[in-house]
Design a protein around this motif. Structure first.
Motif, mmCIF file in Angstrom:
data_model
loop_
_atom_site.group_PDB
_atom_site.id
_atom_site.type_symbol
_atom_site.label_atom_id
_atom_site.label_comp_id
_atom_site.label_asym_id
_atom_site.label_seq_id
_atom_site.Cartn_x
_atom_site.Cartn_y
_atom_site.Cartn_z
ATOM 1 N N GLY A 66 136.695 -37.883 28.436
ATOM 2 C CA GLY A 66 135.727 -38.105 27.370
ATOM 3 C C GLY A 66 136.168 -39.147 26.366
ATOM 4 O O GLY A 66 135.758 -39.118 25.208
ATOM 5 N N MET A 67 136.987 -40.101 26.808
ATOM 6 C CA MET A 67 137.473 -41.134 25.913
ATOM 7 C C MET A 67 136.388 -42.160 25.633
ATOM 8 O O MET A 67 135.557 -42.461 26.487
ATOM 9 C CB MET A 67 138.683 -41.851 26.545
ATOM 10 C CG MET A 67 139.862 -40.959 26.817
ATOM 11 S SD MET A 67 141.221 -41.893 27.569
ATOM 12 C CE MET A 67 142.241 -40.532 28.161
ATOM 13 N N ALA A 68 136.445 -42.721 24.448
ATOM 14 C CA ALA A 68 135.523 -43.788 24.092
ATOM 15 C C ALA A 68 135.815 -45.024 24.935
ATOM 16 O O ALA A 68 136.962 -45.254 25.339
ATOM 17 C CB ALA A 68 135.661 -44.128 22.613
ATOM 18 N N PRO A 69 134.811 -45.843 25.220
ATOM 19 C CA PRO A 69 135.047 -47.058 26.019
ATOM 20 C C PRO A 69 135.973 -48.048 25.313
ATOM 21 O O PRO A 69 136.751 -48.750 25.974
ATOM 22 C CB PRO A 69 133.647 -47.651 26.197
ATOM 23 C CG PRO A 69 132.700 -46.526 25.937
ATOM 24 C CD PRO A 69 133.381 -45.652 24.920
ATOM 25 N N GLU A 70 135.902 -48.102 23.999
ATOM 26 C CA GLU A 70 136.688 -49.086 23.264
ATOM 27 C C GLU A 70 138.173 -48.723 23.271
ATOM 28 O O GLU A 70 138.535 -47.575 23.056
ATOM 29 C CB GLU A 70 136.217 -49.165 21.799
ATOM 30 C CG GLU A 70 134.757 -49.552 21.625
ATOM 31 C CD GLU A 70 133.813 -48.388 21.840
ATOM 32 O OE1 GLU A 70 132.609 -48.632 22.052
ATOM 33 O OE2 GLU A 70 134.294 -47.226 21.790
ATOM 34 N N GLY A 71 138.998 -49.731 23.496
ATOM 35 C CA GLY A 71 140.440 -49.557 23.335
ATOM 36 C C GLY A 71 141.193 -49.067 24.548
ATOM 37 O O GLY A 71 142.411 -48.863 24.471
ATOM 38 N N ARG A 72 140.532 -48.903 25.663
ATOM 39 C CA ARG A 72 141.232 -48.352 26.828
ATOM 40 C C ARG A 72 142.332 -49.268 27.348
ATOM 41 O O ARG A 72 143.214 -48.822 28.097
ATOM 42 C CB ARG A 72 140.240 -48.035 27.941
ATOM 43 C CG ARG A 72 139.303 -46.883 27.604
ATOM 44 C CD ARG A 72 138.387 -46.549 28.767
ATOM 45 N NE ARG A 72 137.460 -45.467 28.427
ATOM 46 C CZ ARG A 72 136.599 -44.931 29.275
ATOM 47 N NH1 ARG A 72 136.522 -45.377 30.527
ATOM 48 N NH2 ARG A 72 135.800 -43.945 28.890
ATOM 49 N N GLU A 73 142.290 -50.538 26.950
ATOM 50 C CA GLU A 73 143.359 -51.444 27.367
ATOM 51 C C GLU A 73 144.706 -51.035 26.790
ATOM 52 O O GLU A 73 145.759 -51.495 27.243
ATOM 53 C CB GLU A 73 143.031 -52.879 26.948
ATOM 54 C CG GLU A 73 143.062 -53.142 25.455
ATOM 55 C CD GLU A 73 141.750 -52.808 24.737
ATOM 56 O OE1 GLU A 73 141.635 -53.140 23.539
ATOM 57 O OE2 GLU A 73 140.845 -52.210 25.374
ATOM 58 N N HIS A 74 144.705 -50.132 25.804
ATOM 59 C CA HIS A 74 145.962 -49.658 25.208
ATOM 60 C C HIS A 74 146.593 -48.511 26.005
ATOM 61 O O HIS A 74 147.738 -48.142 25.731
ATOM 62 C CB HIS A 74 145.720 -49.176 23.774
ATOM 63 C CG HIS A 74 145.320 -50.257 22.834
ATOM 64 N ND1 HIS A 74 146.087 -51.374 22.584
ATOM 65 C CD2 HIS A 74 144.203 -50.401 22.058
ATOM 66 C CE1 HIS A 74 145.484 -52.146 21.705
ATOM 67 N NE2 HIS A 74 144.340 -51.579 21.372
ATOM 68 N N LEU A 75 145.875 -47.945 26.956
ATOM 69 C CA LEU A 75 146.386 -46.767 27.652
ATOM 70 C C LEU A 75 147.667 -47.052 28.426
ATOM 71 O O LEU A 75 148.648 -46.304 28.322
ATOM 72 C CB LEU A 75 145.317 -46.203 28.596
ATOM 73 C CG LEU A 75 144.151 -45.479 27.942
ATOM 74 C CD1 LEU A 75 143.091 -45.133 28.980
ATOM 75 C CD2 LEU A 75 144.634 -44.220 27.229
ATOM 76 N N LEU A 76 147.680 -48.109 29.216
ATOM 77 C CA LEU A 76 148.862 -48.386 30.027
ATOM 78 C C LEU A 76 150.063 -48.813 29.183
ATOM 79 O O LEU A 76 151.180 -48.341 29.442
ATOM 80 C CB LEU A 76 148.536 -49.423 31.096
ATOM 81 C CG LEU A 76 147.565 -48.941 32.192
ATOM 82 C CD1 LEU A 76 147.306 -50.037 33.208
ATOM 83 C CD2 LEU A 76 148.086 -47.685 32.882
ATOM 84 N N PRO A 77 149.901 -49.668 28.159
ATOM 85 C CA PRO A 77 151.068 -49.951 27.302
ATOM 86 C C PRO A 77 151.614 -48.710 26.592
ATOM 87 O O PRO A 77 152.828 -48.562 26.441
ATOM 88 C CB PRO A 77 150.519 -50.978 26.296
ATOM 89 C CG PRO A 77 149.415 -51.659 27.025
ATOM 90 C CD PRO A 77 148.779 -50.582 27.860
ATOM 91 N N TYR A 78 150.727 -47.804 26.177
ATOM 92 C CA TYR A 78 151.198 -46.575 25.534
ATOM 93 C C TYR A 78 151.961 -45.706 26.531
ATOM 94 O O TYR A 78 153.030 -45.169 26.211
ATOM 95 C CB TYR A 78 150.028 -45.792 24.954
ATOM 96 C CG TYR A 78 150.460 -44.545 24.211
ATOM 97 C CD1 TYR A 78 150.873 -44.627 22.889
ATOM 98 C CD2 TYR A 78 150.479 -43.303 24.840
ATOM 99 C CE1 TYR A 78 151.280 -43.492 22.199
ATOM 100 C CE2 TYR A 78 150.894 -42.164 24.156
ATOM 101 C CZ TYR A 78 151.300 -42.261 22.842
ATOM 102 O OH TYR A 78 151.722 -41.145 22.170
ATOM 103 N N ALA A 79 151.411 -45.569 27.734
ATOM 104 C CA ALA A 79 152.091 -44.760 28.743
ATOM 105 C C ALA A 79 153.441 -45.361 29.104
ATOM 106 O O ALA A 79 154.428 -44.641 29.294
ATOM 107 C CB ALA A 79 151.211 -44.632 29.981
ATOM 108 N N ALA A 80 153.498 -46.693 29.193
ATOM 109 C CA ALA A 80 154.775 -47.346 29.497
ATOM 110 C C ALA A 80 155.801 -47.045 28.410
ATOM 111 O O ALA A 80 156.975 -46.758 28.698
ATOM 112 C CB ALA A 80 154.570 -48.847 29.640
#
Length: 392
Positions: free
Chosen positions: A148-162
């Motif tokens: 249920g995540m918002a569409p905006e900002g998903r490009e941050h998911l992989l850097p955060y996980a890394a």
């Protein structure tokens, strides 16, 4: 006490980790790694025993090299990974309910449709990097929507996980690079954890509903949502990429999957076993513990070498072979005991959808170049997997 000078976090070892895993596993049930001043266990039976005994082998000091009780962690502790029963139990009970197969039944059709679309687009290109075009794109499409995540900002998911995974290891160049690349990822996750940032029909909303019911606190609900943002994507991406890597290099295994797409789950489990995407996890002794003559003192950390345990010849015949007909049950890629991965049901659903779509729609799957390993303190797999796809 058996001491080893092997450094499992050296860059050359991360590029080719199996020899180091083998050295640790075969030296003794428990070895002292002089490079980092920690113990390591690499045999399947010993790793499984540690997982089964959280009273002796605690998670409360963190599951990486650092002792988070001393303020060495980079983020607030996880209410799932970094706690022990009984504190761990309420959050675990909530996640078991939220991620029960019946609660997720509606996702299967959505996953299958997305997988078919993504595979068809890859077929149009024919030569693709399966690590990104398939293994990364599919989870990055379906999991954020499911949560249920918002569409905006998903490009941050992989850097955060890394950042999450690299910070589990030593303060080396990999960790420094992850911190540099993270940018605004921490702020994004702090925003996305909130109830207000989530849709009202996803997994995140279901978690917050348990906070409303008094099963957990609102703060704990936010931390449980964070688990999806930090730990539920990279590991699935790497496992899918590794499985496709192996299928492309073993025509007989690919033919078996093509003939019986229902073997997708078995192929994924074998990929998890052979290329364990999260190959190390730590526990800390709460008391004096003797393991085959080695004595671990309270507050000393033991690294469970899951990648080594999953290739233990004491547990599996021909453990370095990829065989989707193997009974891979018992591998430790999803952890074990009370801390086994709560998201494994979703990871398996994703794998069955994507690998099943490949089996039904792709006639030939073959390498289009060498795969390149991903160098990571706390992850294992391939950064690139060039393949050539031919329609069925």
């Amino acid at each position: 006490m058996v001491e080893l000078a092997v450094d499992p976090f050296a860059l050359d070892v991360l590029a080719d980790p199996v020899p180091a895993d083998t050295a640790i596993r075969e030296a003794a049930p428990l070895v002292w790694l002089t490079a980092h001043g920690v113990w390591a266990a690499g045999r399947h039976a010993d790793v499984a025993a540690i997982f089964r005994d959280p009273a002796t082998w605690s998670s409360a000091a963190g599951t990486g090299l650092a002792d988070i009780r001393r303020g060495e962690g980079w983020r607030p502790p996880s209410v799932l990974l970094d706690t022990d029963p009984p504190e761990h139990t309420p959050a675990r009970r909530v996640m078991n309910r939220v991620l029960a197969p019946r609660a997720l039944a509606g996702l299967a059709e959505r996953f299958a449709a997305a997988a078919a679309r993504i595979v068809d687009e890859a077929l149009d290109a024919r030569d693709v990097d399966a690590a990104t075009t398939l293994a990364e794109r599919f989870p990055m499409t379906v999991l954020p929507d499911a949560v249920g995540m918002a569409p905006e900002g998903r490009e941050h998911l992989l850097p955060y996980a890394a950042l999450n995974f690299e910070s589990q290891g030593p303060h080396n160049e990999l960790r420094a690079e992850a911190e540099r690349r993270a940018g605004a990822a921490r702020e994004y996750v702090a925003w996305q954890m909130r109830r207000e940032a989530l849709t009202d029909d996803g997994i995140g909303a279901a978690i917050y509903a348990h906070a409303d019911a008094g099963d957990i606190t609102v703060g704990d609900a936010a931390l449980l949502v964070r688990s999806f943002l930090s730990a539920g994507i990279d590991t699935t991406i790497l496992a899918l990429a590794s499985t496709i890597h192996e299928l492309a290099r073993h025509p007989d295994q690919w033919a078996a999957l093509r003939a019986e797409p229902g073997l997708a789950r078995a192929a994924f489990e074998e990929g998890l076993r052979l290329h364990t995407p999260s190959p190390v996890i730590g526990r800390t002794a709460t008391t004096d513990v003797e393991v085959s003559g080695a004595v671990v003192r309270p507050d000393e950390k033991v690294l469970m070498m899951l990648g080594a345990a999953n290739r233990d010849p004491r547990r599996w015949d021909t453990p370095d072979d990829f065989d989707l007909h193997r009974r891979a049950a018992g591998h430790t890629a999803f952890g074990g005991g009370v801390h086994n991965c709560v998201g494994q049901v979703i990871a398996r659903m994703e794998a069955e959808a994507l690998l099943g779509a490949l089996a039904r729609r792709v006639g030939r799957l073959e390498p289009a170049g060498p795969s390149r390993p991903r160098l990571s303190n706390w992850l294992r797999g391939f950064a690139t997997v060039p393949v050539r796809l031919t329609p069925a």
